[in-house]
Design a protein around this motif. Structure first.
Motif, PDB file in Angstrom:
ATOM      1  N   LEU A  22      -6.212  -3.796   9.111  1.00 37.36           N
ATOM      2  CA  LEU A  22      -5.870  -4.378   7.819  1.00 37.36           C
ATOM      3  C   LEU A  22      -4.426  -4.063   7.442  1.00 37.36           C
ATOM      4  O   LEU A  22      -3.696  -4.943   6.979  1.00 37.36           O
ATOM      5  N   TRP A  23      -3.991  -2.820   7.662  1.00 38.96           N
ATOM      6  CA  TRP A  23      -2.591  -2.477   7.394  1.00 38.96           C
ATOM      7  C   TRP A  23      -1.661  -3.344   8.245  1.00 38.96           C
ATOM      8  O   TRP A  23      -0.640  -3.832   7.766  1.00 38.96           O
ATOM      9  N   ARG A  24      -2.017  -3.551   9.514  1.00 38.23           N
ATOM     10  CA  ARG A  24      -1.180  -4.376  10.392  1.00 38.23           C
ATOM     11  C   ARG A  24      -1.081  -5.799   9.845  1.00 38.23           C
ATOM     12  O   ARG A  24       0.006  -6.375   9.758  1.00 38.23           O
ATOM     13  N   ILE A  25      -2.211  -6.352   9.428  1.00 35.73           N
ATOM     14  CA  ILE A  25      -2.228  -7.700   8.866  1.00 35.73           C
ATOM     15  C   ILE A  25      -1.327  -7.767   7.638  1.00 35.73           C
ATOM     16  O   ILE A  25      -0.536  -8.698   7.473  1.00 35.73           O
ATOM     17  N   TRP A  26      -1.436  -6.784   6.764  1.00 33.49           N
ATOM     18  CA  TRP A  26      -0.654  -6.785   5.529  1.00 33.49           C
ATOM     19  C   TRP A  26       0.840  -6.674   5.813  1.00 33.49           C
ATOM     20  O   TRP A  26       1.649  -7.348   5.184  1.00 33.49           O
ATOM     21  N   PHE A  27       1.207  -5.791   6.750  1.00 26.55           N
ATOM     22  CA  PHE A  27       2.626  -5.616   7.071  1.00 26.55           C
ATOM     23  C   PHE A  27       3.204  -6.870   7.727  1.00 26.55           C
ATOM     24  O   PHE A  27       4.356  -7.213   7.502  1.00 26.55           O
ATOM     25  N   TYR A  28       2.399  -7.539   8.526  1.00 21.66           N
ATOM     26  CA  TYR A  28       2.883  -8.715   9.261  1.00 21.66           C
ATOM     27  C   TYR A  28       2.607 -10.032   8.536  1.00 21.66           C
ATOM     28  O   TYR A  28       2.756 -11.099   9.127  1.00 21.66           O
ATOM     29  N   GLN A  29       2.233  -9.972   7.264  1.00 17.38           N
ATOM     30  CA  GLN A  29       1.925 -11.183   6.502  1.00 17.38           C
ATOM     31  C   GLN A  29       3.064 -12.198   6.583  1.00 17.38           C
ATOM     32  O   GLN A  29       2.833 -13.396   6.654  1.00 17.38           O
ATOM     33  N   LYS A  30       4.291 -11.728   6.593  1.00 15.17           N
ATOM     34  CA  LYS A  30       5.460 -12.612   6.628  1.00 15.17           C
ATOM     35  C   LYS A  30       6.147 -12.571   7.994  1.00 15.17           C
ATOM     36  O   LYS A  30       7.336 -12.836   8.111  1.00 15.17           O
ATOM     37  N   GLY A  31       5.392 -12.216   9.000  1.00 13.91           N
ATOM     38  CA  GLY A  31       5.916 -12.246  10.350  1.00 13.91           C
ATOM     39  C   GLY A  31       6.781 -11.046  10.691  1.00 13.91           C
ATOM     40  O   GLY A  31       6.882 -10.079   9.928  1.00 13.91           O
ATOM     41  N   VAL A  32       7.417 -11.137  11.839  1.00 15.13           N
ATOM     42  CA  VAL A  32       8.228 -10.038  12.350  1.00 15.13           C
ATOM     43  C   VAL A  32       9.399  -9.741  11.415  1.00 15.13           C
ATOM     44  O   VAL A  32       9.723  -8.581  11.167  1.00 15.13           O
ATOM     45  N   SER A  33      10.011 -10.778  10.869  1.00 19.22           N
ATOM     46  CA  SER A  33      11.168 -10.537   9.997  1.00 19.22           C
ATOM     47  C   SER A  33      10.765  -9.728   8.759  1.00 19.22           C
ATOM     48  O   SER A  33      11.502  -8.835   8.333  1.00 19.22           O
ATOM     49  N   GLY A  34       9.608 -10.023   8.202  1.00 21.16           N
ATOM     50  CA  GLY A  34       9.142  -9.273   7.037  1.00 21.16           C
ATOM     51  C   GLY A  34       8.879  -7.815   7.361  1.00 21.16           C
ATOM     52  O   GLY A  34       9.296  -6.915   6.624  1.00 21.16           O
ATOM     53  N   VAL A  35       8.209  -7.575   8.483  1.00 22.83           N
ATOM     54  CA  VAL A  35       7.901  -6.191   8.846  1.00 22.83           C
ATOM     55  C   VAL A  35       9.172  -5.429   9.213  1.00 22.83           C
ATOM     56  O   VAL A  35       9.286  -4.236   8.924  1.00 22.83           O
ATOM     57  N   GLU A  36      10.146  -6.097   9.806  1.00 20.46           N
ATOM     58  CA  GLU A  36      11.401  -5.420  10.143  1.00 20.46           C
ATOM     59  C   GLU A  36      12.127  -4.944   8.880  1.00 20.46           C
ATOM     60  O   GLU A  36      12.671  -3.836   8.853  1.00 20.46           O
ATOM     61  N   ILE A  37      12.107  -5.762   7.851  1.00 22.55           N
ATOM     62  CA  ILE A  37      12.728  -5.351   6.585  1.00 22.55           C
ATOM     63  C   ILE A  37      11.975  -4.165   5.994  1.00 22.55           C
ATOM     64  O   ILE A  37      12.590  -3.194   5.537  1.00 22.55           O
ATOM     65  N   LEU A  38      10.652  -4.216   6.037  1.00 16.64           N
ATOM     66  CA  LEU A  38       9.856  -3.089   5.529  1.00 16.64           C
ATOM     67  C   LEU A  38      10.174  -1.816   6.306  1.00 16.64           C
ATOM     68  O   LEU A  38      10.300  -0.733   5.715  1.00 16.64           O
ATOM     69  N   GLN A  39      10.315  -1.933   7.604  1.00 22.38           N
ATOM     70  CA  GLN A  39      10.635  -0.761   8.434  1.00 22.38           C
ATOM     71  C   GLN A  39      12.020  -0.214   8.105  1.00 22.38           C
ATOM     72  O   GLN A  39      12.214   1.001   8.048  1.00 22.38           O
ATOM     73  N   ARG A  40      12.984  -1.099   7.892  1.00 22.68           N
ATOM     74  CA  ARG A  40      14.329  -0.629   7.509  1.00 22.68           C
ATOM     75  C   ARG A  40      14.269   0.103   6.170  1.00 22.68           C
ATOM     76  O   ARG A  40      14.927   1.124   5.980  1.00 22.68           O
ATOM     77  N   CYS A  41      13.472  -0.429   5.247  1.00 22.45           N
ATOM     78  CA  CYS A  41      13.320   0.227   3.947  1.00 22.45           C
ATOM     79  C   CYS A  41      12.706   1.617   4.098  1.00 22.45           C
ATOM     80  O   CYS A  41      13.139   2.567   3.433  1.00 22.45           O
ATOM     81  N   GLU A  42      11.702   1.724   4.966  1.00 26.61           N
ATOM     82  CA  GLU A  42      11.092   3.040   5.202  1.00 26.61           C
ATOM     83  C   GLU A  42      12.132   4.031   5.724  1.00 26.61           C
ATOM     84  O   GLU A  42      12.149   5.187   5.318  1.00 26.61           O
ATOM     85  N   GLY A  43      13.000   3.558   6.617  1.00 22.55           N
ATOM     86  CA  GLY A  43      14.075   4.416   7.128  1.00 22.55           C
ATOM     87  C   GLY A  43      15.014   4.860   6.028  1.00 22.55           C
ATOM     88  O   GLY A  43      15.423   6.028   5.981  1.00 22.55           O
ATOM     89  N   LEU A  44      15.358   3.953   5.129  1.00 25.04           N
ATOM     90  CA  LEU A  44      16.224   4.305   3.996  1.00 25.04           C
ATOM     91  C   LEU A  44      15.545   5.329   3.087  1.00 25.04           C
ATOM     92  O   LEU A  44      16.179   6.285   2.634  1.00 25.04           O
ATOM     93  N   ILE A  45      14.270   5.113   2.829  1.00 29.42           N
ATOM     94  CA  ILE A  45      13.525   6.053   1.981  1.00 29.42           C
ATOM     95  C   ILE A  45      13.467   7.421   2.651  1.00 29.42           C
ATOM     96  O   ILE A  45      13.716   8.448   2.011  1.00 29.42           O
ATOM     97  N   ASP A  46      13.158   7.439   3.954  1.00 34.40           N
ATOM     98  CA  ASP A  46      13.082   8.704   4.688  1.00 34.40           C
ATOM     99  C   ASP A  46      14.409   9.451   4.664  1.00 34.40           C
ATOM    100  O   ASP A  46      14.434  10.685   4.659  1.00 34.40           O
TER     101      ASP A  46
END
Length: 156
Positions: A28-52
């Protein structure tokens, strides 16, 4: 993903077998993260890096841009809620959790986060309601059961 597949995953969250529940949770988490495809998840991952790395302002700007561009991306709202919770902006986090839940009513993570935010501002009744809603979806989530008990104790 077909609605029937999501319904099966939701049923698996209620399975007594922990391995089945864990697989369903991860999917379910995978589905939610990939709701907007690879580009959406890549932005989320970059944000996680900034937060970290502690660059909360840049993460907030990136998430806000993502939400503006893709306002139906529930996980973007949820990620920004996590950011706001992390930096103690609980009212903003509550608003973002509520939007994520409006877009994805089965988002147990956003429901859990909503409960945490309400508890952080001392609204224990609202926190209990949110944790109970999360438990309807994930009945074996012991953390939500524990938080309900803690919030109930604070009401006495």
């Amino acid at each position: 993903m077909a609605q029937s597949s999501i319904e099966r995953l939701l049923e698996d969250l209620k399975n007594p077998d922990e391995a089945i529940r864990n697989r369903a949770t991860q999917e379910l988490w995978r589905i939610w993260f990939y709701q907007k495809g690879v580009s959406g998840v890549e932005i989320l991952q970059r944000c996680e890096g900034l937060i970290d790395s502690g660059d909360f302002k840049a993460a907030e700007m990136m998430l806000t841009d993502l939400i503006r561009d893709r306002p139906d991306f529930a996980e973007a709202w949820n990620r920004r809620a996590v950011l706001y919770y992390t930096i103690g902006q609980y009212r903003q986090a509550i608003a973002d959790c509520e939007k994520a839940i409006e877009l994805n009513p089965i988002h147990f993570g956003a429901l859990h986060g909503l409960g945490l935010c309400h508890a952080s501002v001392g609204d224990y009744r609202a926190a209990i309601r949110a944790f109970r809603r999360a438990l309807e979806i994930q009945p074996y989530a012991l953390v939500n059961q524990r938080l309900i008990l803690e919030c109930t104790a604070r009401l006495s």
